[in-house]
Design an enzyme around this catalytic site. Structure first.
Site, PDB file in Angstrom:
ATOM      1  CG  ASP A 224      -9.678   2.253  -0.375  1.00  0.00           C
ATOM      2  OD1 ASP A 224      -9.242   1.103  -0.556  1.00  0.00           O
ATOM      3  OD2 ASP A 224      -9.079   3.110   0.289  1.00  0.00           O
TER       4      ASP A 224
ATOM      5  CG  ASP B 114      -2.181   0.723   1.120  1.00  0.00           C
ATOM      6  OD1 ASP B 114      -2.321   1.480   0.147  1.00  0.00           O
ATOM      7  OD2 ASP B 114      -3.041   0.577   2.005  1.00  0.00           O
TER       8      ASP B 114
HETATM    9  C1  DGJ Z   1      -5.873   1.928   1.944  1.00  0.00           C
HETATM   10  C2  DGJ Z   1      -6.284   0.692   1.189  1.00  0.00           C
HETATM   11  O1  DGJ Z   1      -6.822   1.029  -0.054  1.00  0.00           O
HETATM   12  C3  DGJ Z   1      -7.258  -0.103   2.028  1.00  0.00           C
HETATM   13  O2  DGJ Z   1      -7.692  -1.209   1.307  1.00  0.00           O
HETATM   14  C4  DGJ Z   1      -6.595  -0.493   3.314  1.00  0.00           C
HETATM   15  O3  DGJ Z   1      -5.542  -1.388   3.048  1.00  0.00           O
HETATM   16  C5  DGJ Z   1      -6.077   0.740   4.043  1.00  0.00           C
HETATM   17  N1  DGJ Z   1      -5.264   1.546   3.200  1.00  0.00           N
HETATM   18  C6  DGJ Z   1      -5.319   0.352   5.277  1.00  0.00           C
HETATM   19  O4  DGJ Z   1      -4.749   1.426   5.901  1.00  0.00           O
END
Ligand code: DGJ
Length: 722
Positions: A543, A473
């Site tokens: 997301d 991430d």
């Molecule tokens: C952003 C990601 O897109 C989410 O899926 C998740 O992993 C969060 N970060 C966790 O902080």
């Protein structure tokens, strides 16, 4: 195939489908400049592309240079349009006169040093032409490399610059490619924001300069490093278009300029805003690669070429061709509030419905019980994960699931042991405030010691248990573009050196752990680009997991990227991002268009929904080879109506998907016509109804979309033996 027509001074790269033509254009002193005179449908006589140039000469009082389709335009020579290269010289001058020096031709496609690129497996898959230009005054040598794939309408382009003079030079702009096309075009691009990435927009380019880009240190949520030029009459399935996509994950800019003479120029490359690069004597600079796709079958034709190329010759490694596991990620199920017991109960429920992998997301390390601390302290929190990762991963494996883990290696929390030990390791400018976002700072990946730390820390994490998958991430963008290693006047190199550092880290880690499946992520889909896909074959698309929103996001993403690259999960309702409640059936039937998975607490779902998930998982296991590797075709756009539809097809089956977003009383739904099926083939659906390919394409198929909001219909058509 390649021809150099010596007398006409023409380079012709061609295959059955396309021609790419470069021409040497003499000036009065006998120097030759390089023009890109054509890219499109295969030509019989590439020299015909010179006629326009000859006609223009002397036809206007205005500078003739502004009509010429330069392959590498420079500033300050009467061209006036956006340049590709600006070179700051000791006397302050910025121009360069690039004259032809020679060319080289090699079979196959050489790698780009330190940068991701598409590749060939055998030398006969492509040919690479490199044309050498030189600025006489500074002795800056420009090497423009163009690769044509033998069986695809694809030309890749990049540029390398070598300072063979004595003076120190500074590159103020060094883009990757210039595409010149005669005429007026529409520009199609993908814009967005967090939770609504890659929305399709089509605008007339107009007699003006337009640009998209990122100055955030990542390709970003707002614009994708992709644009297409198309004639106004081009549609999804008909007409010509040219796609340009950068294999790069950092700051970028794609500029389209149409001048008064209706010559259109597209320049794509690293964004010039935060970029300056010192080129001392003997040093060289390599630009990222641009991938240019030509289609005479509308946007679908273009997308299908990108999908084939990226799935087979950009993505690499053991997972490129393997079936991707159906995973359950605990992020939206628990956020930071979990312990081993809770995780194992969700994992057990996941196994019971047929899930294949469990992924533990953010919150397993340091003191991280919210997003205020601990990034950089990659040590398991045993208060939450009893016995550490070895024990948890073993317990998950004992349930019959593989195990994955979330990391955010490029970040550092001010409240972390790492920051207390190395406050100089984040991007910052001396004497200025350090801007936090999500209470975190960005590690300075331009520094080799920081790169080495990340390689070692993340290797330790991956080795700490039986770990089969990593979600990588990156949750904030740059504010300060300063690196302690570059405070000697080279701050303009920070952003690109960060990317070179990141690519080195990714190369090293993915090589050390060849069997681990890596998925990239950036606050959802904020770094969904070809650069990341070269190391990690899938990316978390957004997301936003709301089924209706996902139709637009996945449709837009498909303009350039294959379904096998898109993470797509089923989440709880009301949806955490959109607040909308959609049926489990639609949530599953939207997610099966990508790498299928879940993101919810299965211990809290109704029996009816669990049964629906079980049924959908069984079907996904049967069809995932087709959805990942088959030909994807967009049929109806969610941007243009209330019904969206697409199909995946390979030699075994067709998976037809249709979705109605909002019901309207008395709304008649017409049959939807399938595309591109093999002549003479016959198919049978899951209820035993037979269809001929011809009828499916001529008349279409009637989707059963019941009259209610958020209806979906997936029909699997199995091909019968001929
Ligand atoms: C952003 C990601 O897109 C989410 O899926 C998740 O992993 C969060 N970060 C966790 O902080």
């Amino acid at each position: 195939m390649f021809q150099f027509l010596e007398d006409k001074r023409i380079f012709h790269l061609y295959n059955d489908k396309v021609s790419f033509v470069l021409a040497l254009f003499p000036d009065k002193e006998g120097h030759e400049e390089l023009l890109m005179t054509y890219y499109g449908k295969r030509l019989d006589h590439p020299e015909c592309t010179l006629r326009t140039m000859q006609w223009w000469e002397g036809a206007s009082f205005d500078s003739p240079r502004q009509m010429l389709p330069y392959a590498c335009p420079t500033d300050g020579r009467g061209d006036f349009r956006p340049p590709m290269l600006r070179v700051l010289q000791p006397d302050g001058a910025m121009t360069a006169e690039l004259f032809y020096q020679g060319y080289e031709l090699v079979q196959g496609k050489p790698e780009l040093p330190g940068l991701p690129s598409v590749y060939t497996e055998k030398n006969d898959e492509a040919e690479t032409l490199t044309v050498l230009l030189c600025d006489q005054k500074t002795k800056l040598v420009v090497r423009l490399a163009y690769t044509l794939f033998a069986s695809l309408p694809v030309v890749t382009a990049s540029c390398s610059l070598v300072n063979q003079g004595e003076a120190d030079l500074v590159l103020d702009q060094a883009a990757s490619v210039t595409l010149s096309l005669p005429g007026s075009f529409d520009m199609v691009h993908l814009h967005g924001a967090w939770a609504k990435e890659r929305q399709v927009e089509r605008v007339p380019a107009g007699c003006m300069t337009r640009s998209i880009g990122s100055v955030r240190g990542a390709s970003g949520h707002e614009h994708n490093p992709f644009a297409a030029l198309a004639y106004p009459e081009t549609t999804e399935h008909m007409g010509e278009c040219w796609g340009v996509n950068l294999v790069y994950s950092g700051d970028f800019e794609i500029t389209v300029d149409e001048n008064a003479y209706h010559t259109t120029r597209l320049v794509a490359g690293i964004h010039s805003r935060h970029f300056t690069w010192h080129l001392h004597q003997g040093e060289s600079f390599q630009t990222p690669e641009a991938v240019m796709v030509y289609s005479d079958q509308g946007f679908n034709g273009m997308s299908q070429t990108y999908h084939t190329l990226y799935r087979t010759r950009l993505c690499r490694g053991a997972w490129r061709d393997r079936e991707r596991p159906i995973l359950l990620n605990n992020w939206e199920a628990t956020y930071f509030d979990f312990n081993s017991e809770k995780i194992l109960s969700i994992a057990k429920a996941a196994k019971a419905i047929g899930v294949e992998m469990f992924v533990l997301d953010d919150g397993w390390f340091g003191k991280r019980n919210d997003d205020h601390c601990s990034l950089g302290d990659w040590v398991v929190n045993e208060e939450k994960v009893t016995g550490g990762m070895k024990q948890l991963s073993a317990a998950i494996h004992d349930l019959g699931l593989s195990f994955g883990l979330w990391v955010e290696p490029e970040m550092i929390s001010p409240d972390s042991d790492l920051y207390r030990a190395h406050p100089d390791w984040c991007l910052h400018e001396p004497g200025r405030m350090r801007t936090e976002a999500r209470t975190q700072l960005i590690l300075d990946l331009a520094r080799k010691d920081v790169q080495d730390y990340i390689i070692s820390a993340i290797s330790d994490v991956i080795s700490s248990g039986d770990i089969n998958y990593i979600k990588w991430d990156m949750n904030r963008n740059f504010a300060e573009f300063g690196s302690e290693s570059l405070h000697d006047g080279r701050e303009g190199e920070t952003s690109h050196r960060y990317m070179l550092g990141l690519y080195r880290i990714l190369q090293e880690i993915t090589t050390r752990f060849p069997d681990v499946l890596f998925e990239s992520c950036s606050g959802g889909g904020g770094r969904f680009d070809a650069g990341m896909l070269a190391y990690m074959p899938q990316t978390w698309t957004s997301d936003d997991t709301d089924a209706a929103e996902r139709l637009r996001i996945q449709y837009g993403t498909s303009f350039c990227y294959p379904a096998s690259a898109m993470g797509a999960h089923v989440s709880a309702v009301p949806n955490h991002q959109a607040g909308r409640t959609t049926p489990m059936k639609m949530r599953c039937e939207v997610a099966l268009g990508g790498n299928f998975g879940f993101e919810l607490d299965l211990t809290k779902q109704s029996e009816e929904d669990l049964e629906e998930m079980r049924r959908q998982i069984c079907r996904v296991k049967e069809i995932r080879n087709t959805t990942a590797k088959g030909t994807f075709t967009r049929l109806l756009s969610p941007y243009e109506g209330n019904v969206a539809a697409w199909q995946f097809a390979d030699e075994k089956r067709v998976v037809f998907c249709a979705y109605r977003i909002l019901v309207r009383p008395n709304d008649r739904l017409l049959p939807i016509r399938l595309k591109g099926l093999p002549e003479g083939a016959t198919y049978v659906d899951e209820e035993g109804n037979a269809y001929s390919a011809n009828d499916l394409m001529a008349f279409g198929i009637q989707p059963k979309l019941y009259p209610r909001d958020y209806a979906s219909c997936v029909i699997v058509l199995t091909r019968q033996c001929d």
